[in-house]
Motif scaffolding. Structure first.
Motif, PDB file in Angstrom:
ATOM      1  N   THR A   1       0.828  -1.215   0.000  1.00  0.00           N
ATOM      2  CA  THR A   1       0.000   0.000   0.000  1.00  0.00           C
ATOM      3  C   THR A   1       0.859   1.261   0.000  1.00  0.00           C
ATOM      4  O   THR A   1       0.474   2.285   0.571  1.00  0.00           O
ATOM      5  N   TRP A  10       3.183   4.204   0.825  1.00  0.00           N
ATOM      6  CA  TRP A  10       3.578   4.815   2.105  1.00  0.00           C
ATOM      7  C   TRP A  10       2.509   4.645   3.183  1.00  0.00           C
ATOM      8  O   TRP A  10       2.740   5.002   4.338  1.00  0.00           O
ATOM      9  N   ASN A  11       1.306   4.169   2.804  1.00  0.00           N
ATOM     10  CA  ASN A  11       0.231   4.054   3.796  1.00  0.00           C
ATOM     11  C   ASN A  11       0.347   2.762   4.587  1.00  0.00           C
ATOM     12  O   ASN A  11       0.597   1.701   4.015  1.00  0.00           O
ATOM     13  N   ASN A  56      -0.608  -0.565   6.724  1.00  0.00           N
ATOM     14  CA  ASN A  56      -1.592  -1.639   6.536  1.00  0.00           C
ATOM     15  C   ASN A  56      -1.330  -2.704   7.606  1.00  0.00           C
ATOM     16  O   ASN A  56      -0.298  -2.657   8.282  1.00  0.00           O
ATOM     17  N   LYS A  71      -3.595  -1.196  11.894  1.00  0.00           N
ATOM     18  CA  LYS A  71      -2.643  -1.048  10.778  1.00  0.00           C
ATOM     19  C   LYS A  71      -1.192  -0.983  11.271  1.00  0.00           C
ATOM     20  O   LYS A  71      -0.452  -0.033  10.969  1.00  0.00           O
ATOM     21  N   GLY A 123       0.419   2.136  12.571  1.00  0.00           N
ATOM     22  CA  GLY A 123       0.894   3.196  11.673  1.00  0.00           C
ATOM     23  C   GLY A 123       2.275   2.961  11.091  1.00  0.00           C
ATOM     24  O   GLY A 123       2.858   3.866  10.505  1.00  0.00           O
ATOM     25  N   GLN A 142       5.395   0.237   9.118  1.00  0.00           N
ATOM     26  CA  GLN A 142       5.628  -0.818   8.119  1.00  0.00           C
ATOM     27  C   GLN A 142       6.925  -1.538   8.477  1.00  0.00           C
ATOM     28  O   GLN A 142       7.948  -0.894   8.750  1.00  0.00           O
ATOM     29  N   TRP A 199       6.113   6.161   8.075  1.00  0.00           N
ATOM     30  CA  TRP A 199       6.485   7.041   6.961  1.00  0.00           C
ATOM     31  C   TRP A 199       5.736   8.363   7.011  1.00  0.00           C
ATOM     32  O   TRP A 199       4.539   8.410   7.334  1.00  0.00           O
ATOM     33  N   LYS A 200       6.435   9.406   6.657  1.00  0.00           N
ATOM     34  CA  LYS A 200       5.814  10.726   6.453  1.00  0.00           C
ATOM     35  C   LYS A 200       6.179  11.128   5.034  1.00  0.00           C
ATOM     36  O   LYS A 200       7.205  11.788   4.808  1.00  0.00           O
ATOM     37  N   SER A 229      10.232  11.094   8.951  1.00  0.00           N
ATOM     38  CA  SER A 229       9.642   9.766   9.177  1.00  0.00           C
ATOM     39  C   SER A 229      10.207   9.188  10.462  1.00  0.00           C
ATOM     40  O   SER A 229      11.376   9.383  10.780  1.00  0.00           O
TER      41      SER A 229
END
Ligand code: GAL
Length: 335
Positions: A234, A236-237, A239, A265, A268, A270, A292-293, A300
């Motif tokens: 997905t 930078w979002n 999951n 998620k 926030g 990954q 991630w930002k 980030s």
């Protein structure tokens, strides 16, 4: 205070870098700004940690605001306790290495030490928009760079597709016998666990193709079982990241399960690596993730937490401040 204790304390104080606030950190704060010894937020995104002697080295994407826009950077930091980090070097300050176009990509660098060639070998995801194509991330290759020193200036050697397969997000795993593996996302097929060649300069074997579309892959070997984790695709979002287990890297792998309540998620973050701290008393496996930002990449954050792991189960606790003793291996989540 007994004189011996005082001497011990002095020794410890000398070994720990002081942050710009003048105080050594004694905890890990997921999601916070993590200042290095200069007081600057650590730039080691999508990274990995290796241990050399009694020192941990953390490598990752340096997305510092003041970096030159046409170059890509890898940052390197060192620590003896995983809480206080000393800036070592921008170990790679790479100009577009292969005429890849202005938006070229260097992501998720990982470093291995190869005893045979006595070099540190860095793998990274190299990508760009190919002529005639509109969207990016088409090249899908791994890049390789080497250095004689862990925090030296790495020399870029080449890029290639491992055994001809597309490769985007890269993870690293070093097994108990010292063998080195890449975990590589291959969009058409799933993800691969590749064994590196003896000199680590190429990919020797496709040990397993797991037909799941996961990236940010990481593996740990814990009490006789391999655990693999990964994130859905997905961008930078965030999951819900998932895990599976196997007796052997070649599989068969169990079905994938959530490592935290899916609605959270992965709090926030990954996945980027699983770090096994094997101490005198116990083992702690650390989930290393990136928050991630995308619009302010340099800001980030990192989410590191000790995992609840064992008997084929793995779960990421809700992020909270925690402390770690790398000697005993014991982690304690603060209340
Ligand atoms: C993510 C990946 C990151 C970066 C990003 C770009 O899926 O894990 O490393 O490539 O996509 O959108």
């Amino acid at each position: 205070m007994k004189p011996l204790t005082a001497v011990k304390l002095l020794f410890l104080a000398a070994a720990l870098p002081l942050s710009a606030t003048g105080r050594a950190a004694d905890s890990i704060k997921p999601g916070a700004v993590w200042p290095d010894d200069r007081g600057e937020h650590i730039q080691a995104h999508g990274g990995g940690v290796i241990k050399v002697g009694d020192t941990f080295y953390w490598f990752g994407e340096d997305r510092g605001k003041n970096n030159q826009p046409d170059r890509r950077y890898v940052g390197c930091y060192s620590s003896r306790d995983l809480m206080n980090w000393t800036y070592r070097n921008q170990v790679l300050k790479l100009a577009n290495p292969e005429n890849l176009g202005p938006d070229w990509v260097l992501e998720r660098p990982k470093v291995f030490y190869n005893a045979k060639i006595k070099k540190f070998v860095m793998y990274m995801h190299i990508d760009d928009v190919l002529p005639g194509k509109k969207s990016g991330y088409i090249l899908a290759r791994v890049g390789v760079a080497t250095s004689d020193k862990v925090d030296g200036d790495y020399q870029y050697l080449k890029s290639f597709r491992p055994l001809g397969h597309e490769s985007r997000d890269l993870g690293q795993f070093i097994d108990d016998d010292g063998a080195a593996y890449l975990i590589s996302e291959d969009r058409p097929n799933g993800f691969h666990i590749y064994k590196l060649s003896d000199d680590y300069l190429s990919v020797a074997e496709d040990v397993c193709l797991v037909p799941e579309h996961l990236e940010g892959g990481a593996i740990v070997h814990y009490h006789g079982l391999y655990y693999v984790i990964g994130s859905k695709l997905t961008g930078w979002n965030a999951n819900p990241n998932v895990y599976a287990t196997a007796q052997s890297l070649a599989g068969p792998w169990s079905e994938f399960k959530d490592l935290a309540p899916p609605a959270k998620k992965t709090y926030g973050s990954q996945s980027t690596m699983l770090l096994n701290i094997s101490g005198t008393r116990t083992n702690t496996v650390i989930f290393m993730g990136d928050i991630w930002k995308p619009k302010t990449q340099w800001g980030s954050r990192y989410l590191w937490m000790p995992l609840e792991i064992g008997n084929g189960r793995l779960s990421l606790p809700e992020p909270r401040e925690w402390t770690l003793d790398v000697v005993t291996g014991r982690a304690e989540i603060k209340r």
